[in-house]
Design an enzyme around this catalytic site. Structure first.
Site, PDB file in Angstrom:
ATOM      1  N   GLU A  12       0.823  -1.223   0.000  1.00 27.51           N
ATOM      2  CA  GLU A  12       0.000   0.000   0.000  1.00 27.51           C
ATOM      3  C   GLU A  12       0.852   1.265   0.000  1.00 27.51           C
ATOM      4  OE1 GLU A  12      -3.262  -0.171  -0.417  1.00 27.51           O
ATOM      5  OE2 GLU A  12      -3.179  -2.368  -0.367  1.00 27.51           O
ATOM      6  N   VAL A  17       0.397   2.381  -8.906  1.00 26.09           N
ATOM      7  CA  VAL A  17       0.322   3.689  -9.568  1.00 26.09           C
ATOM      8  C   VAL A  17       1.644   4.006 -10.258  1.00 26.09           C
ATOM      9  CG1 VAL A  17      -0.055   6.160  -9.227  1.00 26.09           C
ATOM     10  CG2 VAL A  17      -1.438   4.512  -7.977  1.00 26.09           C
ATOM     11  N   LYS A  37       1.152  -9.420 -13.243  1.00 25.41           N
ATOM     12  CA  LYS A  37       0.963  -9.504 -11.791  1.00 25.41           C
ATOM     13  C   LYS A  37       0.983 -10.980 -11.426  1.00 25.41           C
ATOM     14  CE  LYS A  37      -0.156  -7.635  -7.730  1.00 25.41           C
ATOM     15  NZ  LYS A  37       0.593  -6.561  -7.063  1.00 25.41           N
ATOM     16  N   GLY A 111       5.358  -6.916  -8.287  1.00 23.41           N
ATOM     17  CA  GLY A 111       5.331  -7.851  -7.179  1.00 23.41           C
ATOM     18  C   GLY A 111       4.171  -7.619  -6.236  1.00 23.41           C
ATOM     19  N   ALA A 112       4.161  -8.379  -5.159  1.00 19.04           N
ATOM     20  CA  ALA A 112       3.137  -8.265  -4.114  1.00 19.04           C
ATOM     21  C   ALA A 112       3.837  -7.836  -2.834  1.00 19.04           C
ATOM     22  CB  ALA A 112       2.416  -9.591  -3.925  1.00 19.04           C
ATOM     23  N   GLY A 171       6.407   6.575  -3.966  1.00 19.96           N
ATOM     24  CA  GLY A 171       5.138   6.167  -4.544  1.00 19.96           C
ATOM     25  C   GLY A 171       3.959   7.066  -4.248  1.00 19.96           C
ATOM     26  N   SER A 172       4.041   7.887  -3.221  1.00 20.20           N
ATOM     27  CA  SER A 172       2.913   8.744  -2.851  1.00 20.20           C
ATOM     28  C   SER A 172       3.437   9.980  -2.124  1.00 20.20           C
ATOM     29  CB  SER A 172       1.941   7.956  -1.965  1.00 20.20           C
ATOM     30  OG  SER A 172       0.791   8.703  -1.687  1.00 20.20           O
ATOM     31  N   GLY A 203      -2.605  10.517  -4.364  1.00 20.28           N
ATOM     32  CA  GLY A 203      -3.889  10.662  -5.029  1.00 20.28           C
ATOM     33  C   GLY A 203      -3.834  10.593  -6.534  1.00 20.28           C
TER      34      GLY A 203
END
Length: 239
Positions: A12, A17, A37, A111-112, A171-172, A203
């Site tokens: 997360e 994104v 994925k 990846g996860a 990433g954010s 966002g």
């Protein structure tokens, strides 16, 4: 790059994104793109997963592929065990990515969670698939407090496995970054030994696809097809 592996320092943190932004820039440059994925967790059979989200944001011309889907939001190995479904082996990931690479200019393997999250009963991880592919790894990290340690550990794990760390993308990036986030801009390359290759605003995934594609170039550096400048970003957000 024919294949690029996208990993995070955790979950997360904007990995999908960032993958979407890389894909959007490649498509805009006239390249054919596929996103793989290997293991999608926490999504019902009829729900759109991360690969579908990349297609939505980057463009319908992107090829999307999943190898396994598990209903619970857990590490792939754990989710597979609890659901009674088969796990994904690194060779499966490498073979699928290689097949996609034969028909596309760029394959993004997302990846996860983090780099060393387990995919199967033997403890194989995304790093094992990256080694089989001989592919560089792009690391997505959060902006705030704690990211220096997790990013440095990820970089250390990559080098210990003789994998190429391409660089790190935030990433954010928050609209009003605190002191820790601003300091991390300069400190991330120093502690990880990886160049900072971009910062995607918080966002960004909620933008309309056309807006997302138009803006993506301003978020990522030239290595990833964009125009983002680390020096200019540092001047804008001094510590």
């Amino acid at each position: 790059m024919g294949v690029l592996v996208v990993s995070g320092t955790g979950t997360e943190i904007g990995k999908t994104v960032v993958t979407s932004a890389v894909a959007a820039l490649a498509v805009a440059a006239g390249r054919s793109v596929a996103v793989l994925k290997p293991a999608q967790t926490g999504v019902a059979p009829d729900e759109a997963g991360d690969a579908a989200e990349v297609v939505r944001l980057a463009g319908p011309g992107v090829t999307a592929r999943e190898l396994a889907r598990y209903p619970e939001p857990l590490a792939p190995d754990t989710a597979a065990r609890r659901s009674g479904l088969a796990t994904v082996a690194p060779q499966d990931i490498a073979d699928t990515a290689a097949g996609l690479a034969a028909a596309h200019d760029l394959v993004l393997v997302e990846g996860a969670g983090g780099l060393l999250v387990r995919f199967d009963e033997a403890g194989h991880t995304l790093a094992d698939a990256a080694r089989l592919l001989g592919a560089p790894v792009l690391v997505v990290a959060p902006a705030g407090l704690g990211t220096l340690n997790s990013t440095a550990l990820t970089a250390e794990a990559l080098r210990a496995r003789e994998l190429e760390p391409l660089g790190v993308v935030v990433g954010s990036w928050p609209a009003a970054p605190d002191l820790a986030a601003r300091c991390n801009l300069a400190d991330l390359p120093a502690v990880s030994g990886m160049p900072l290759l971009g910062a995607v605003p918080d966002g960004a995934g909620a933008l309309a696809p056309a807006e997302f594609r138009a803006a993506a170039g301003a978020w990522l550096g030239p290595v990833l097809g964009g125009s983002w400048s680390g020096e200019e970003f540092l001047r804008r957000w001094p510590a």
